[in-house]
Write a protein that holds these residues in place. Structure first.
Motif, PDB file in Angstrom:
ATOM      1  N   LEU A 363      11.359 -32.310   5.218  1.00  0.00           N
ATOM      2  CA  LEU A 363      10.748 -31.416   4.235  1.00  0.00           C
ATOM      3  C   LEU A 363       9.412 -30.888   4.738  1.00  0.00           C
ATOM      4  N   ILE A 364       8.568 -31.792   5.221  1.00  0.00           N
ATOM      5  CA  ILE A 364       7.218 -31.391   5.635  1.00  0.00           C
ATOM      6  C   ILE A 364       7.273 -30.432   6.821  1.00  0.00           C
ATOM      7  N   GLN A 365       8.152 -30.666   7.770  1.00  0.00           N
ATOM      8  CA  GLN A 365       8.246 -29.768   8.924  1.00  0.00           C
ATOM      9  C   GLN A 365       8.755 -28.391   8.513  1.00  0.00           C
ATOM     10  N   THR A 366       9.742 -28.360   7.595  1.00  0.00           N
ATOM     11  CA  THR A 366      10.275 -27.079   7.116  1.00  0.00           C
ATOM     12  C   THR A 366       9.206 -26.307   6.357  1.00  0.00           C
ATOM     13  N   VAL A 367       8.477 -27.009   5.483  1.00  0.00           N
ATOM     14  CA  VAL A 367       7.409 -26.365   4.711  1.00  0.00           C
ATOM     15  C   VAL A 367       6.295 -25.881   5.631  1.00  0.00           C
ATOM     16  N   ASP A 369       6.474 -24.780   8.690  1.00  0.00           N
ATOM     17  CA  ASP A 369       6.876 -23.519   9.328  1.00  0.00           C
ATOM     18  C   ASP A 369       6.699 -22.347   8.370  1.00  0.00           C
ATOM     19  N   GLU A 370       7.135 -22.545   7.114  1.00  0.00           N
ATOM     20  CA  GLU A 370       7.015 -21.473   6.120  1.00  0.00           C
ATOM     21  C   GLU A 370       5.539 -21.185   5.804  1.00  0.00           C
ATOM     22  N   THR A 414      -5.057 -26.458   9.999  1.00  0.00           N
ATOM     23  CA  THR A 414      -4.774 -27.228   8.783  1.00  0.00           C
ATOM     24  C   THR A 414      -3.271 -27.293   8.525  1.00  0.00           C
ATOM     25  N   VAL A 415      -2.599 -26.162   8.712  1.00  0.00           N
ATOM     26  CA  VAL A 415      -1.152 -26.123   8.497  1.00  0.00           C
ATOM     27  C   VAL A 415      -0.432 -26.953   9.547  1.00  0.00           C
ATOM     28  N   ARG A 416      -0.778 -26.713  10.827  1.00  0.00           N
ATOM     29  CA  ARG A 416      -0.049 -27.359  11.925  1.00  0.00           C
ATOM     30  C   ARG A 416      -0.266 -28.863  11.981  1.00  0.00           C
ATOM     31  N   HIS A 417      -1.435 -29.325  11.518  1.00  0.00           N
ATOM     32  CA  HIS A 417      -1.718 -30.765  11.543  1.00  0.00           C
ATOM     33  C   HIS A 417      -1.509 -31.412  10.175  1.00  0.00           C
ATOM     34  N   CYS A 418      -0.808 -30.691   9.304  1.00  0.00           N
ATOM     35  CA  CYS A 418      -0.447 -31.231   7.975  1.00  0.00           C
ATOM     36  C   CYS A 418      -1.662 -31.622   7.150  1.00  0.00           C
ATOM     37  N   GLY A 419      -2.775 -30.904   7.361  1.00  0.00           N
ATOM     38  CA  GLY A 419      -3.983 -31.170   6.576  1.00  0.00           C
ATOM     39  C   GLY A 419      -3.875 -30.700   5.143  1.00  0.00           C
TER      40      GLY A 419
END
Length: 682
Positions: A363-367, A369-370, A414-419
């Motif tokens: 889920l987190i990887q898919t989100v 990317d979006e 922030t997006v790429r490191h799941c911040g």
């Protein structure tokens, strides 16, 4: 006969030493010549290269020319590094060219061949070795100490040989001090001589005195989980460092220092061991305490050097995360500096778009990317608005993408490191707790994002008995591809709630990983008297297995004082007495309170205090807490405040007492005011 052998060995040493000196001179000359040529070529580059970017064709020619020169420079660097490593090996061998010799007969009727063993290998012409590396397969015959018919292994092929001579040397540069022909470890004169030396602030490599049981650990085949269960003073840490050096040798074409991680309990210990591998010609791996590991993986808060997390809570995170329904508070706004690019509610709306996936990595990887796509579009709109307001012309798509990356990297990071995930909130929801530990935060993030280090190939955990099951679960999850070497002594577990060795085995078996436990039951650190003192605390079945190889020393001293005045006078007496001897004297205090009390009582006479990030002194006396003294060894130990309050008769108290007493190698004084702790032989 002995003089004749001595003279022959001295002549051989002189010949080898002179060849090493010549090699040193030749290598230094090659390095000088290479450096001079590199300077000339760099000047040539500066004077002749044309940086012409007038059009595509000339730009390509310029870049091609730069690439050619870069390859020349890379060639110089490779050659320079190779010469530098060879020079370093030669310099180390000049300090003491070798420490042993073996004479082997490979088949009947053939003349025996002699091999000299040293810290590094060196050859005169590229293939005939003057000295073989202690880690080489043939050197195994020396460490196995099996005279007559024996064997060694090369790439899974057993080579039978007849060991006819096993000789040890005491050398100082080109001078032969003495030699010994030995057969079994217990009569090893080099070992006894080494053990009789005083200790400094640094650990020394045990290459010349590795014993058979230690060699078994060092050369043990690669397994997913190797546990070394050794008593105090059995050389666990030395064996660990020698095994790291052995692995680097065995896998020299594929294993890098950044692929090995050593977990250690405190910075004092790290400083104590940091010269061992460089002395063996190897680079130190990454060495971390638990707190430093937490900082490295960017946990936003810390629990200090120790984490009391219950392993069941990590298991709960693993079991229940996927059943958790996302909510807006599980996420953060995505910002570019002080400007909100996407609100947490907008993030939540994207998460709901993929509700077919449960909470977790997919889920987190898919989100992510979006979100990256949406954030880039939002930032491009901001850019266009900015250009239009200023009357500027809009840039091309590629130029705009570059601008976004350069000018608005914060939001994209922030997006790429799941911040954008509020890990703390997610963990609190699962556990139903208002306070979350660092281990729980990291475990939750790993379960959500899949964050881990797949590059790490070996993780070594020293003093493993002082880690919790939760910490070991964190290491296992963060380093999924690593093989683990764990070293410890369950009787030196000085904290509540730490992992047991049976639990470590269960953890490995749960992952379907092979688990091997190897014992080390001989004390090389302490005199028989001190060994007898700390071994008396062990259970009977363990006590019977413990032995010391050191020569008899002085009787341990136990003193129970009746008054404060007498007590402080006794402490001062022992500090003075041991201080007049060579080596280090540690005044070991059970905890910070005991240490502060001792500092106040001794006043101006108090030795220096060793804190968490201090190095040990070169010599003399010092005060140190038991937690920092773990893993270290000192010539003389004064153990203070040995009363039932500091060392109760329960399991933890006995472990602390065993650990504290086993730090001493030559002298041990146990002092207390009033009542003596149970378990001390008086």
């Amino acid at each position: 006969m002995e003089k004749e052998i001595f003279d022959l060995e001295q002549a051989h040493l002189t010949e080898i030493y002179n060849k090493l000196l010549k090699m040193k001179e030749d290598i230094e000359a090659q390095i000088t010549a290479l450096d001079e040529k590199a300077v000339d070529d760099k000047n040539d580059i500066r004077d002749n290269i044309r940086f012409d970017y007038a059009d595509i064709e000339t730009t390509m020619e310029t870049l091609a020319e730069i690439e050619v020169w870069n390859r020349y420079i890379d060639t110089y660097n490779v050659e320079s590094n190779s010469l530098g490593k060879r020079l370093s090996s030669v310099k180390k061998l000049l300090e003491s060219p070798y420490f042993a010799k073996i004479q082997l007969q490979f088949s009947e009727g053939e003349a025996p061949e002699s091999y000299y063993i040293g810290r590094a290998a060196i050859s005169e012409n590229g293939y005939d070795q003057m000295i073989v590396d202690w880690r080489s397969p043939i050197a195994e015959v020396y460490y196995n100490q099996e005279f007559g018919h024996t064997s060694y292994t090369v790439e899974d092929r057993e080579i039978p040989v007849d060991l006819q001579l096993r000789r040890q040397f005491d050398l100082n540069k080109n001078e032969l001090i003495s030699y010994f022909d030995t057969q079994i470890a217990i009569e090893d004169p080099m070992l006894l001589q080494s053990l009789s030396q005083t200790h400094s602030d640094k650990m020394k490599a045990i290459t010349a005195t590795i014993q058979k049981e230690q060699n078994t650990v060092i050369r043990y085949p690669d397994v997913p989980v190797l546990l070394v269960n050794g008593i105090a003073g059995s050389g666990k840490t030395s064996v660990l460092l020698q095994r790291i050096a052995y692995l680097f040798y065995q896998k020299r074409d594929t294993l890098r220092p950044d692929q090995v991680c050593l977990m250690t309990l405190n910075p004092v210990f790290r400083d104590y061991i940091d010269n061992v591998l460089p002395d063996l010609g190897e680079t130190n791996p990454m060495t971390l305490t638990w707190l430093e590991f937490m900082e490295m993986v960017s946990v936003p808060f810390g629990d200090g050097e120790y984490d009391y997390t219950d392993a069941a809570r990590l298991q709960k995170i693993h079991d229940e995360l996927q059943t958790l329904a996302p909510e807006p508070e599980d996420f953060f706004d995505i910002r570019q500096k002080d400007k909100v690019v996407m609100t947490k509610n907008e993030v939540f709306s994207v998460v709901k778009k993929f509700r077919q996936f449960p909470m977790g990595v997919r889920l987190i990887q898919t989100v992510s990317d979006e979100l990256e796509h949406r954030v880039k579009n939002a930032l491009k709109n901001l850019e266009r608005d900015s250009f239009n307001d200023s009357g500027s012309t809009a840039k091309s798509d590629s130029a705009e993408d570059n601008r976004i990356e350069n000018d608005f990297g914060g939001a994209l990071r922030t997006v790429r490191h799941c911040g954008w995930i509020n890990v703390l909130h997610v963990a609190k929801r699962i556990l139903g707790k208002s306070q979350i530990s660092a281990a729980e935060w990291l475990y939750t993030k790993m379960e959500l994002t899949g964050e881990c280090d797949r590059n790490m190939r070996y993780v070594m955990v020293d003093e493993v008995q002082d880690y919790t099951m939760a910490q070991m679960m964190v290491f296992r999850k963060y380093f999924p591809n690593a093989r683990f070497m764990l070293l410890g002594d369950e009787f030196q577990a000085i904290r509540e709630g730490t992992v047991t060795f049976s639990e470590l085995e269960e953890l490995a078996k749960a992952d379907k990983k092979k688990f091997v436990e190897l014992p080390l039951m001989t004390s090389y650190r302490s005199s028989p008297e001190i060994t007898d003192m700390f071994a008396s605390i062990l259970p009977e079945e363990k006590k019977l297995l413990v032995s010391s190889v050191k020569r008899p020393g002085e009787k341990t001293e136990v003193k129970v004082c009746e008054s404060d005045k007498e007590y402080i006078a006794e402490i001062r007496k022992y500090i003075k007495k041991y201080g007049e001897m060579d080596g280090l004297t540690a005044v070991i205090c059970r905890n910070e309170f005991s240490l502060e009390k001792m500092l106040t009582a001794l006043g101006d006479d108090a030795p220096q205090m060793i804190a968490g990030h201090d190095c040990l002194p070169k010599s003399g006396a010092f005060l140190i807490e038991l937690t920092l003294a773990k893993g270290l060894e000192f010539d003389h130990v004064i153990l203070v405040d040995v009363n039932p309050e500091n060392y109760p008769s329960d399991e933890l108290g006995r472990h602390c007492l065993y650990t504290a007493m086993s730090r001493a190698t030559q002298h041990l004084a146990v002092l207390t005011l009033g009542e003596l702790a149970e378990g001390v032989k008086n």
